[in-house]
Structure formats: C-alpha cells, structure tokens
Scaffold this motif. Sequence first.
Motif: not given
Length: 442
Positions: A63-66, A97-102, A123-125
């Motif tokens: 599982v990948l939590i975003v 997975h933590l989305v990069a700046k911007g 799982i995108v939250v």
Amino acid sequence: MKRKAPNSNDLAAAKRQKDSVPNYCDVQPRKDENDTLLWPAAPKAIQNAQNLLKECATSHLKVLIVPDKDADGLDAGVIIHRTLTALGADASSIHVHLVAKGNSIHDEQEREAMKAKDPNCIIVVDQGSRPAPPVVDTPGVKCLIIDHHLSDEFPEDAMVVSACHYPPVATSSLLVYEICKSLHPTIATACGYLCAMGTHGDLGNTLKWEEPFPDMSEVFKTHTKKAINEAVSLLNAPRRTAQFDVQTAWEALLAANSPKDVLTNRRLLSARAEINEEVERQTHTAPKFSKDGKIAVFRINSAAQVHPVIATRWAGHLKSPKLEIILVANTGYLPDKVNFSCRIARCARNRDPPVNIISSLKAVANLDTTDLVQRMGESFARGHKEASGGIIPNQEFEELMALMQVGEKPDPPSEGEKKPAKKVVEKSPQKNNLNNYFAKKS
C-alpha cells in the motif's frame, strides 16, 4: 476617578455581533427518503473504502499512502496506517509518498515517483480532486481517493469517497476516522486525537463539536485542547518553510502516541519559530482593494508558504460593509508563478447569500474575453467555498488583478446614494496600530 459601568444595551449589541458568525455544524445535513442521515459521505462509497482497506490488510497488498502536506492530510494518513496494521497488515508493506513543493499528484514527476514504488494499492488523501488520467498508469493498481475539497471530477479508474456535498463537510481526517473507526475496536480510542488534530487544523481551534460530528468529549479528557492545538501548529510549520520539510512532520506524527509526543520535536519547534518570524515580517504589507470594495489584495514575496496564514490573520481583522474576500498573493514561493490564498473576511461570514470564494474568483475570470481561464489551468480556484486560491503564472495573475480593477477608485455614489463607510481595521491583539502598522522597520 470611578470607571463608568458599561451600558447594558452596548454589551448586548457586542454579544450579538460576536455571535453573528454561525457554528460550523449549524447546517441542515442531507437525509435519504427514509429520513436516515447521510454523513459524512455517500454510504456506498464509505462501504467500498472499508472493503478495500480490509482487502489490503488481509491480502497483504503493498500500500502507498499519499497524504496532503498539512495537519489534516498527515493525520488522515496516520489513521489509515494504524488501521491497516490493526487489521493485520505488516508495517513494512505500507509506504508513504509526500508530494514535492509546488507539485500535485498529477504532475508527471509525481506519477513516476509513485509508480516506481510498485504499489498494489494507492490511497490518496486530502489532495484535492480534478479530472485527470489514472493516478499511475500501471495496470491492476487499485486507487482510493478520500477527499473533502469541492469537486465533481476525479482521476480515471479511481474509487472515490468525497465529503464535499455532505454538510457539514467533514475534514479529510474526520472522514477517514469515520471510515476506519468501525473496522477495529482500537481505532476510535487510538486515533481520536489524530482526528481532532486534523479537524482543528482545517476548521480552527474554536470549533464546536456538535452533531453530526462525533462526540469527542473522551478525547478532550485524555488529551487537552491546548496540547492538540499546539501539535497542529508544529505539524503545519515544516511544510511552510522554504525547505518544505514535510517528511519530518510525517515521521514525528507516525511515531507519536499522543499530541504531547509531538511538542518536544526540535525540528518542528525550529520550523515554527522560523515561520512565525516570516509571518511577522510579511504581514505589514498594505492592502489594495478591488474597485467594488469586495476583495482586499495583499502582495508579498516569500520563499515560505505564509500566504495562507496571512490571509487567515487579515480575515479576522479587516472590516468594511462591502468587504468579502481577503486575497494574499505570494510571488516568491515558486519561480515565475503566483501562489495566492483567499479567505472570507470575518465581517462577511454571515452574509446572505453566503460568500463563495470559488464562484467569485471564477466570475472575475469569466469577465475576460480571451483565453485567460484556459491559460490559468487546473490550479485556479481550487479548494473550498470558504478557503480557496490558486497557482498561476505571473502574467495571468496580473490580468486577473486588472479584471478585478484592483487599486482603482470606486465610482462616486449616485445622487441620493449613501456614501460607503471607510474601511477600518478591527482592533488586533498585536501592539501595532494603524499609525505604525504598515511602516517599514528600520
């Protein structure tokens, strides 16, 4: 000299003015034909999400939590993580997975990074929602989107649980808590404070937990509101810094067993001090107003994400009969882009009809007779009716300001029309006053 007793009529008027802002839960929730409450989202969507979480745990799927970068998104992500492990998933099979700046999850860089982690389920939250291709283009990967931002369009092939049309709209952490708490007997107690932290992060620490929101009295007996609100402040700080250190906040929250565990993290404390200093430095920018007086525009230049904080601060202080929206535009956060945040002015929160920031921004943009709306792209006027904004190129932002007629003098009142009152600043707890507030520091 004896102090004069306050006039009782004045006190009553002041109390009425203070109470004029409605409680968040003072709305009529949706019900079905059998008068059954429909909250916090569509029952079928909630059931589908619960089934997928159970499948992920029992089938030992990778599982990948975003989660989003703020307290609401991070708390929601940790609730999902704890639910999966409580259901039997191995912690080593759960990744983040933590989305990069911007960036957004739809940027090709982010799609490739998520794909490289080879998940069975994503799982995108709390990331906001818009029409897009599948989150990753790997065949067979399941995708669950849990969100509360206003949208009727979502990435292709995704399972969606959205709270945006089920008032009072739950935050993402509250929505996740409601989805997960019945899946295992430990979740309600172990994750109650996470739900409270995330919800306070989005809705403020003066929120009244009234129905249909859950009863959180036991949570607040175990964990003080002061500790919860302090933890929220610390968790939000790293992602606001120029370094965009969301990883530290995620790791601190995942390792914590209570809000107090977050309060001693040195990196979080350092980040908050840095942001507080930057907010103080940038807040002294003077506003300009749209010609109709409805929008106050503040321009700042900062590598830190302080524009939402400043918008929220001024929304509580700036006041006029016409004012509706505070807009803070930051030209220094991303190269060649303007990041802007909008909040409803406190003095306008009880207007009839209610102020809708997304509709107001789109109405201004639609005054254009060229292709401005298309050029601004999908990151314009996203979020919530009460808290919106965007990320658009510099030129397009200036065109938007021109359509608002920012800085132009209002037309003189017609004969017999009452002259509008001057805009004033509500007394602030700060030591500054109108004579020195916008003065440059030596």
